[in-house]
Design an enzyme around this catalytic site. Sequence first.
Site, short mmCIF file in Angstrom:
data_model
loop_
_atom_site.label_atom_id
_atom_site.label_comp_id
_atom_site.label_asym_id
_atom_site.label_seq_id
_atom_site.Cartn_x
_atom_site.Cartn_y
_atom_site.Cartn_z
CG ASN A 9 -2.04 -1.01 1.10
OD1 ASN A 9 -2.90 -0.88 0.24
ND2 ASN A 9 -2.02 -2.03 1.95
CD GLN A 11 8.88 1.85 1.40
OE1 GLN A 11 9.17 0.78 1.93
NE2 GLN A 11 9.71 2.89 1.43
CB VAL A 13 9.98 -4.38 -2.48
CG1 VAL A 13 11.44 -4.79 -2.38
CG2 VAL A 13 9.56 -3.63 -1.23
CB ALA A 108 -0.83 -11.52 -2.74
CG ASP A 109 1.05 -8.83 1.99
OD1 ASP A 109 -0.07 -9.39 1.94
OD2 ASP A 109 1.25 -7.81 2.69
NE ARG A 110 -2.20 -12.27 6.82
CZ ARG A 110 -3.37 -12.51 7.39
NH1 ARG A 110 -4.50 -12.06 6.84
NH2 ARG A 110 -3.43 -13.21 8.52
CG ASP A 129 5.24 -8.19 6.28
OD1 ASP A 129 5.75 -7.06 6.40
OD2 ASP A 129 5.00 -8.69 5.17
#
EC number: 2.7.1.33
Length: 264
Positions: A9, A11, A13, A108-110, A129
């Site tokens: 949300n 940044q 990477v 998705a990041d989790r 995280d």
Amino acid sequence: MLMAVDIGNTQTVLGYFEGERLRASWRMTTEPYRSPDEVGAACAALFALRGLSLEDADAMIVSSVVPDLTGTYRHLAADILQVPFYAVGPEMDLGMENRYDDPSAVGADRLVNAVAARRYYGAPAIIADSGTATTVCAVDAGGAYRGGAILPGLYVSMDALASRTAKLPRVDLEEEPPRAIATNTPDSIRSGFIYGYAGAIDALIRRFKEELAAEGETEGLRVVATGGLSPVISRYCREIEVLDPDLTLKGLQVLYALNASRAR
């Protein structure tokens, strides 16, 4: 070369992989309304700073919590770079069971963090995280994603405090609070946020351990920290064992290798 993209949300990477080796990574501000050409130009400029070329990419994989930008990177991959595109989602093979009530509802990041933690640190694992949101998630001894907890991130909470109070400023959390019992307002805020968030993360991890232990799921358990703010907060956490800022990018590479091989 694999281009791995973790769109958060706040940044985004970018990672440049040669095989399993992360050769370079970059952070840039997430801007949802940029065009594919603008995103491509920004990425190319960052690559060039390291003597690399975006045109060397032969595939792209994206984890995104910003749907508009998923489409932007899809267009960049398919129409500009003309390389295969993979997006982490319900249809992707994770190589692990997802035991969330609604598997499609997990960020998705989790999931990517869980994949990476299992691959590099084994199962069971707990992943903290620290980013725009702070999440703590669990992988059980069988390697399944079990779910976790979500709370507002450090700076989201900081913005809320500063905007809802007249005399409490926004402070730099990179500066270490001298003591928990602070003697001025900026340090009092730092103390509350740094030690308070570290305590919250530790408390969640301990509760996760208790619940996993009740199921006989804690032998060999590792606790891993990642996320843009993890270097700030993890050193004050007593339950964190490993700091891996590149965990999400490494998980994307694992998922690319799994899904690209099955697509052949």
